[in-house]
Structures are given as structure tokens and as C-alpha cells.
Design a protein around this motif. Sequence first.
Motif, PDB file in Angstrom:
ATOM      1  N   GLY A 393      23.168  84.828  58.519  1.00  0.00           N
ATOM      2  CA  GLY A 393      21.733  84.730  58.236  1.00  0.00           C
ATOM      3  C   GLY A 393      21.239  85.919  57.420  1.00  0.00           C
ATOM      4  O   GLY A 393      20.534  85.741  56.419  1.00  0.00           O
ATOM      5  N   ARG A 399      27.305  92.502  54.537  1.00  0.00           N
ATOM      6  CA  ARG A 399      28.532  92.862  53.804  1.00  0.00           C
ATOM      7  C   ARG A 399      28.336  94.051  52.867  1.00  0.00           C
ATOM      8  O   ARG A 399      29.249  94.407  52.129  1.00  0.00           O
ATOM      9  N   PHE A 466      36.171  80.644  64.575  1.00  0.00           N
ATOM     10  CA  PHE A 466      35.439  81.826  64.121  1.00  0.00           C
ATOM     11  C   PHE A 466      35.203  82.841  65.243  1.00  0.00           C
ATOM     12  O   PHE A 466      34.475  83.786  65.079  1.00  0.00           O
TER      13      PHE A 466
HETATM   14  P1  XMP Z   1      32.156  88.016  63.200  1.00  0.00           P
HETATM   15  O1  XMP Z   1      31.889  89.005  62.131  1.00  0.00           O
HETATM   16  O2  XMP Z   1      31.371  88.297  64.424  1.00  0.00           O
HETATM   17  O3  XMP Z   1      31.622  86.630  62.633  1.00  0.00           O
HETATM   18  O4  XMP Z   1      33.589  87.839  63.528  1.00  0.00           O
HETATM   19  C1  XMP Z   1      31.887  85.388  63.207  1.00  0.00           C
HETATM   20  C2  XMP Z   1      31.314  84.345  62.309  1.00  0.00           C
HETATM   21  O5  XMP Z   1      29.883  84.379  62.370  1.00  0.00           O
HETATM   22  C3  XMP Z   1      29.338  84.560  61.075  1.00  0.00           C
HETATM   23  N1  XMP Z   1      28.135  85.366  61.246  1.00  0.00           N
HETATM   24  C4  XMP Z   1      26.900  84.874  61.292  1.00  0.00           C
HETATM   25  N2  XMP Z   1      26.447  83.633  61.171  1.00  0.00           N
HETATM   26  N3  XMP Z   1      24.233  84.402  61.424  1.00  0.00           N
HETATM   27  C5  XMP Z   1      25.114  83.400  61.236  1.00  0.00           C
HETATM   28  O6  XMP Z   1      24.689  82.248  61.125  1.00  0.00           O
HETATM   29  C6  XMP Z   1      24.614  85.692  61.546  1.00  0.00           C
HETATM   30  O7  XMP Z   1      23.803  86.578  61.711  1.00  0.00           O
HETATM   31  C7  XMP Z   1      26.022  85.925  61.472  1.00  0.00           C
HETATM   32  N4  XMP Z   1      26.766  87.036  61.561  1.00  0.00           N
HETATM   33  C8  XMP Z   1      28.062  86.666  61.422  1.00  0.00           C
HETATM   34  C9  XMP Z   1      30.428  85.231  60.290  1.00  0.00           C
HETATM   35  O8  XMP Z   1      30.278  85.035  58.904  1.00  0.00           O
HETATM   36  C10 XMP Z   1      31.659  84.560  60.855  1.00  0.00           C
HETATM   37  O9  XMP Z   1      31.884  83.313  60.291  1.00  0.00           O
END
Ligand code: XMP
Length: 511
Positions: A393, A399, A466
Motif C-alpha cells: 500500500g 522500497r 508470501f
Molecule cells: P514482507 O515484506 O512482510 O511482505 O515479507 C509480504 C508480502 O506483503 C506485501 N506487503 C504489503 N502489501 N500492504 C500490502 O497490501 C502493505 O503495506 C504491504 N507491505 C508488504 C509484500 O510486498 C509481500 O508480498
Amino acid sequence: MDKNANQTVVVLDFGGQYKELIARRVRECKVHSQILSGATPIDKLKDIAPIGIILTGGPHSVYEESSPHTVKELFELGIPILGICYGMQLMAYTLGGKVSACKVSEYGTINTTYDDAACALFKGLNTSALTLMSHTDFVDKMPNGFKGAAHTQDCPVAAMYNADKKLYAVQFHPEVERTAQGTQLLHNFLYEICGANGDYSIDDFIQREIVRIREQVGNHQVVLGLSGGVDSSVCAAILEKAIPNQLTCIFVDHGMMRKNEGDEIESVFANKNLNFVRVDAEQRFLTKLDGVSDPERKRKIIGEEFVRVFEEESSKFAGSFLAQGTIYPDVVESGLTTGAVIKSHHNVGGLPKDTKFIGLVEPLRSLFKDEVRELGRKLQLDETLVSRQPFPGPGLAVRCIGEITKEKLDILRDADYIFREELKKANLNYGQFFAVLTNMRTVGVMGDGRTYNYVVGLRAVITSDFMTCEYAHIPYEVLDVVSSRIVNEVQGVSRVVYDITGKPPATIEWE
Ligand code: XMP
């Protein structure tokens, strides 16, 4: 009984972090699942008449008074039961067995030998497997009538069962990907022991959810924050189906989208049968983020600003609901299941106090990513949207390590574009891949001159849920091209590195 009379498996929650994952595996085996508290009264369970019950793990010890316990009657209902981890210890303890502290606690993937080919849980499985263990107690003495069915080097009873009573238990976690053939084991429980007939599909979810959304929303308007990612797009699709004349999708362009992404989203949604509003808020977000480098603060600022922008844009819909494409991993990571915050997601814990919205609508809250995609396809959403990679989001703010500036974002956008373009050219597709702009600059040399520019990180992972991932083994030839293109074409980059860490211990995103 459930009104549409699907067969149901109840997952009784004893505090473990994997309860939704268990429920999801059951759905994956085409059986409807329902999560209930471990303290659910027996009469309620009788009313539901599940074909099976699964007891989750949990962080407790059965001997602590404050631990969640259960009653003997649960095991006398004649309903097949599978206890997992703490659920196994609870079964043993409640039925008169003995649970003791491990001499050697087991954490991580442990080789487990399945000793009893006659045990229906192990039908068709290899005789040993790597299984995920996470326990400090173990079943020291099984209850009367039980047989041991598996062991590890340090755990003499890694599985036990009483076939006559249809009671089964495993010390390891069959629901996680790291347990080999774990889903097959659960499938055996459902089909060999519970008599499942596989009558659940995502259509059942759609029907239930449409009814639930209509009940929750009534005649009110709903405003959805549409990012163009899979989650919010699928959320829009199911909302459009449930409440077609009550939905406004607001796409806030916060200036942290990937290259060309804003225009692409606009071109897709402008043609859909919903009220689409694009708000250009780049400057506003950049101003709020000025000088902020802490990742959690960035997320909070962006989350709050999003709500403000929505509120302004939706002021003409006074008293409306705010919809969000929150999915289950977001709920876990915001600490709502275990209390451990990995990262806070937008409003997952509820709306801010001073909000003008009257409530949150989150149709995807119990689903995992691949289920959301399946749902999107069922709802006939554009394949480009359905197969789109997840994108946080807060966008590239996540990043872009350290302080966020337009200049850094532009560097990141260009590097990311090249990376994605080259993988596409090479016909490589992974669960998720992207570039990261580190906050580090290093010395380089270009032509005859010294440079002092940013290090770009590349990340490409293989994952289906994920929640865990492995890094992708991108061919060196492809990395070569990506690296030289980025350094040559993107001003401000002196070096490119490739991330070779899995999750855990890392996360997918850098922050
Ligand atoms: P991480 O970095 O925690 O990410 O291993 C797991 C998955 O979640 C996505 N991601 C998000 N998706 N809002 C979202 O909708 C967010 O704030 C957010 N932060 C991480 C990330 O891209 C990965 O696919």
C-alpha cells in the motif's frame, strides 16, 4: 447447521499463529472451514455438526492454569479430531496422558519418521519427512487406547492416534509449506478419516461474502481505496458485485507508484462499471514524509494521510464505509493474532478515532494471496490485474530506504523498470520481484571519473503464500544485463546487488 449445508470442519483456536493457515489448507482441500475459539461450548459444536475438528497449536503449556483447556466431552462427540502441536498435548492431557517438558526442545524443520503405515493420516506419504516443529513440551505418556505413529530423534511420540475413536494428533505443523507433504496429511485427515466429499469451492465464499457485505453496509455508500494491486482490485470486484450502485473507488496517486503505473491503473478502471476517482497527491505525501526515515513512521504517515485524502474526497458521501483489501497476512503482521507487530498495515486494527467513516469493510480479511487471485478470476476481473504482483500500500516508500525524496524515487522507478523489463524479456516469472534503493552510496568509477552513488538492491522470490519465500536463482546472464543496464542508464546508481536471503529470516520487502 450452516445454512448452505456445506460440510464443515471447525478449527478450534488455542492461540496459535497458524489457525488461518490451517483453515486455508482445509479450503484448499475443498472443504469449508470455520475458525472458532477453543472455548466454544460443546452444544454449539453439536449444532454446527462438523465432519471434523482440528485443534490448533498455541504458545502455552497444558500445565499452566491460565492456558486454554478443553473438556473430555469434546473427544466423546464421535467427531474425528486432529490435534496439532499444543492441540496434540491438550488431547493427551485431557484424556489422561502425560505431557512433560522436552529434554531437547525442537524448533525448525526436523526429520520425522512415520512408523505406522496403518495410520490413515500417513496414507500415501513417504515413511519419513522434514516437518516443522516448534515445541518445548511433548507427549510423554499417551492416553489409554492410543498408539504412537511417528517419532523424531528427540521426540518419541511425534504423532499418535486412536483409530476407533477417530482421534489423531501430530506434534509438528502439517499446515506450513516447510512440512513436506503436509497438505497431503491434512487431505488424508479430511478424506480418509472425516469422510469429506469436497463440496466447497470459492463460489461458496463469494455467495457468503456478498450476503455479509450487504448486511453490513445496508444502504450506505462505500468508498474503496484502490491501489491497482491484486487485493484492492479484487476487493473492488466483489464489492461491485455485492453493492453495484453504492461503490466509489478512489485511486490516490501518492507519487510512490512504479513507473507508468498510475496511468495504467486509470486506463483499466476508467472502463469499469464503477465510479472511479483519481487524486494526484504526490506533493502532499512527499511533504508529510520530508525528513522521515523510520519505516514504521513512514507507513503510519502514509496510512493516516490516505485516510485523510479519502475523507476529503468522500466528504460528499457523508457517513460512508471505508473498504480495504486487507488480506490475512496483513492481519498477522499487524500483530492482531499474536501481539507481535512485524509491520503495521493501513487501519487493519480499526479506523483512527477522529474518522468520518462509519466502519470498515474488509471482504478479503480471511484469505491468502493465492485465494484472492482465485477469487478475482472467478469474478472475471482482468487477468492483468489478477496476476499482478503484490505491491505494498505505501508503495515505493517501502522500497526506498531512509529518507524519501522525489529524486530517490525516480532513481528507484527507473531501476525497477529495467529489472522487470529484463526478466520479462528473459521469460522469467517469480512470485515477486522488484528493485530497492538502499540508503547507501559507495564509490564507483565511470569513464575516468570517480562516482559516489547509490546501491540498488534486486529482490526476486519464489513463494505462494508470501508468508515464507526462497530467493529466486536468476541466471547470472540475466543479472549481468540488468546490472549493466541499471548502472549505465540510471543516473545516480553506482552498484547493483542481489538479495539471496529467504523469509524467514528476512522479509520479502526491504524497509
Ligand atoms: P514482507 O515484506 O512482510 O511482505 O515479507 C509480504 C508480502 O506483503 C506485501 N506487503 C504489503 N502489501 N500492504 C500490502 O497490501 C502493505 O503495506 C504491504 N507491505 C508488504 C509484500 O510486498 C509481500 O508480498
